[in-house]
Design a protein around this motif. Structure first.
Motif, PDB file in Angstrom:
ATOM      1  N   ASN A 182     -33.637  50.294  15.179  1.00  8.61           N
ATOM      2  CA  ASN A 182     -32.732  50.263  14.026  1.00  8.61           C
ATOM      3  C   ASN A 182     -31.420  49.570  14.330  1.00  8.61           C
ATOM      4  OD1 ASN A 182     -33.958  51.518  11.697  1.00  8.61           O
ATOM      5  ND2 ASN A 182     -33.957  53.445  12.827  1.00  8.61           N
ATOM      6  N   ASN A 201     -28.599  47.911   2.508  1.00 14.30           N
ATOM      7  CA  ASN A 201     -28.484  48.918   3.559  1.00 14.30           C
ATOM      8  C   ASN A 201     -27.071  48.931   4.134  1.00 14.30           C
ATOM      9  OD1 ASN A 201     -31.173  49.853   3.545  1.00 14.30           O
ATOM     10  ND2 ASN A 201     -31.827  48.032   4.650  1.00 14.30           N
ATOM     11  N   ASP A 217     -24.364  50.683   6.939  1.00 21.36           N
ATOM     12  CA  ASP A 217     -24.422  51.360   8.237  1.00 21.36           C
ATOM     13  C   ASP A 217     -23.182  52.209   8.454  1.00 21.36           C
ATOM     14  OD1 ASP A 217     -25.269  52.124  10.717  1.00 21.36           O
ATOM     15  OD2 ASP A 217     -24.797  50.243  11.696  1.00 21.36           O
TER      16      ASP A 217
END
Length: 411
Positions: A205, A289, A291
C-alpha cells in the motif's frame, strides 16, 4: 497431487523467447503431478504503450474504452503462452477474465472482484489441461469489461487460488523475492526469506511494487500460501505468511517509498461535525484515495484540512471539490507538488517504543524536512521533498541495519 496457481508478470513474458521459458516452468510444475492454472500480464511495456497511444487521441479518454483497450494486452499473452505449451506437448487452453468467470463491480479502471464462477476453469483442469487466464480483468454486472488497476494480475491469481482452493500461489517476477527496499535504488537492499501478510500489505500500500495490495488482502483473508519467486533463477523466493518465521530480530523489516505525491490543503472549512464526513465520502464516491490527513482549527471556528494524494489525482480532486462547494463550503485550496512518501514497516514496532523518534532523528541528521506524518502499529510514513527521497531511504536502510546479513535457515 495438488493445485498450483502461477502468476507471471509483464517482464517475465516480455518476448516470445521469455514466453517459451515460462512454458517450460509451467510444464515442470505439471510434470510434478499438479494441476496448474497460470495467470499472466501483458507483454513487457504493452500496457504503457497502449495508454500512450490513447493520449495521442484525447487528453481525457473514456474510462470504459480504456478498459476495453488495455485488456487486449493480456489476451495477446494468454494466446502466445497457450500456443507455446501446446507446441511443447502440454494440453492447454486460454481464457479471458470473463471466460474464467471473474465477476467485478462496474468501476472502470479500478474494479474489485465480487465473485468467481470456477466451472469453466475446473472443467478444463479435469480434462488434464493447463488453464491460462488473462490477469487484470473481469466482467461487470452490466456486461462491461473492467480492469482491476495496475498490478491487478496479482489479484487475479490470488483470487483464483482462493476460489479454486489451491494448495499454493506462486508470483513469478523479475526479482528473486521481496527485498528490504527497492534494490534498483539501494544497492545494499537484501532479500527477505519470509514476511507477514500484515507487513507485506503495508509495504504494498505504501509504494512497494512487487505485489498488488488487494492480492495480499485476498491471501490473508483466505489463508493462501503465497511465494514471490524469480521467473528465471531457480532459487527460493520470499514466503508471505501469517507471521514471519525467519529474521524475527528485525524491528523494521522493510522501507517503502513513492514519488509523485501532492499535499492538498483546504482552507476555511466550516467547523461543523459533519464536514469531514461529507468531504471524504464525496472523494471516495469519486474514486479519489486520500492518505495522510491533518486537521487544524482556526480562531474563527473554521477548519483547515491537509491530506496527501497521488499527483495524478489532483485535477480530478479539484473538479470534485469545486462541483460540491455548496455542500461543503471552503475559502480556497492550495497544493504542494514534487513530494514523496517514505515509510518504514515492521511488526517489531509494536513492542519497541521509540522507532518513530529514531526515524525522525535519522531524517533530521540528513537535513531532510518532514512535511507530514502518519503512523500505525507497524508503520511510520513521512512526506518529504521528492528530490530527497532516495537519500532518505538510504539513510533509514542503514540506520535500521537492514543492509546487514543475518543468519537464516538453510532452505
Amino acid at each position: 497431487m495438488g493445485l498450483i496457481v502461477q502468476k507471471f508478470g509483464g517482464t517475465s513474458v516480455g518476448s516470445i523467447e521469455k514466453i517459451k521459458n515460462v512454458a517450460d516452468r509451467v510444464i515442470e510444475e505439471a510434470a510434478n503431478g499438479n494441476d496448474v492454472v497460470v495467470v499472466v500480464s501483458a507483454m513487457g511495456k504493452t500496457t504503457d504503450e497502449l495508454v500512450s497511444m490513447s493520449y495521442d487521441i484525447t487528453e481525457r479518454p473514456s474510462k470504459r474504452e480504456m478498459d476495453m483497450l488495455l485488456t487486449t494486452g493480456e489476451q495477446v499473452t494468454i494466446a502466445f503462452l497457450t500456443m507455446a505449451l501446446i507446441e511443447k506437448g502440454q494440453e492447454a487452453i486460454s481464457l479471458t477474465g470473463w471466460q474464467a468467470g471473474i465477476k467485478c463491480e462496474a468501476v472502470y479502471g479500478n474494479a474489485r472482484i465480487l465473485d468467481i464462477d470456477t466451472e469453466k476453469v475446473q472443467s478444463s483442469l479435469n480434462e488434464g489441461k493447463v488453464v491460462v487466464v488473462a490477469g487484470f480483468q473481469g466482467l461487470a454486472e452490466d456486461g462491461g469489461i473492467t480492469t482491476l488497476g495496475r498490478g491487478g494480475s496479482d489479484t487475479t491469481a490470488v483470487a483464483l487460488a482462493a476460489a479454486l482452493k489451491a494448495d499454493r500461489c506462486d508470483i513469478y517476477t523479475d526479482v528473486t523475492g521481496v527485498f528490504t527496499t527497492d534494490p534498483r535504488y539501494v544497492k545494499n537492499a537484501r532479500k527477505l526469506y519470509s514476511i507477514s501478510y500484515d507487513e507485506m500489505l503495508e509495504l504494498a500500500n505504501l509504494g512497494a511494487g512487487v505485489l498488488h495490495p488487494r492480492a495480499v488482502e485476498f491471501a490473508k483473508n483466505h489463508h493462501i500460501p503465497l511465494e514471490v519467486r524469480s521467473s528465471t533463477a531457480q532459487e527460493k523466493g520470499t514466503l508471505i505468511e501469517e507471521e514471519a518465521t525467519m529474521e524475527q530480530n528485525l524491528i523494521v523489516r522493510g522501507i517503502a517509498f513513492e514519488d509523485r505525491i501532492t499535499r492538498v490543503t483546504i482552507y476555511g472549512l466550516a467547523g461543523s461535525l459533519g464536514t469531514l464526513s461529507t468531504i471524504f465520502t464525496t472523494l471516495a464516491k469519486n474514486q479519489i484515495n486520500v492518505d495522510i490527513i491533518i486537521q487544524s482549527m482556526t480562531e474563527q471556528d473554521m477548519n483547515n484540512l491537509s491530506f496527501s494524494i497521488k499527483s495524478e489525482d489532483v485535477s480530478n480532486l479539484l473538479e470534485v471539490l469545486e462541483a460540491n462547494k455548496e455542500m461543503m463550503p471552503f475559502q480556497r485550496v492550495e497544493t504542494e507538488t514534487n513530494l514523496a512518501k517514505v515509510s518504514i514497516v515492521g511488526s517489531g514496532m509494536i513492542s519497541n517504543p521509540g522507532v518513530a523518534a529514531e526515524m525522525f532523528a535519522v531524517l533530521a541528521e540528513a537535513k531532510i524536512q518532514i512535511k507530514m506524518v502518519s503512523t500505525s502499529e507497524i508503520k511510520v510514513s513521512t512526506v518529504i521533498n521528492e528530490k530527497e527521497m532516495v537519500t532518505a531511504v538510504e539513510a533509514l536502510h542503514e540506520a535500521f541495519k537492514l543492509d546487514e546479513r543475518t543468519p537464516v535457515e538453510v532452505l
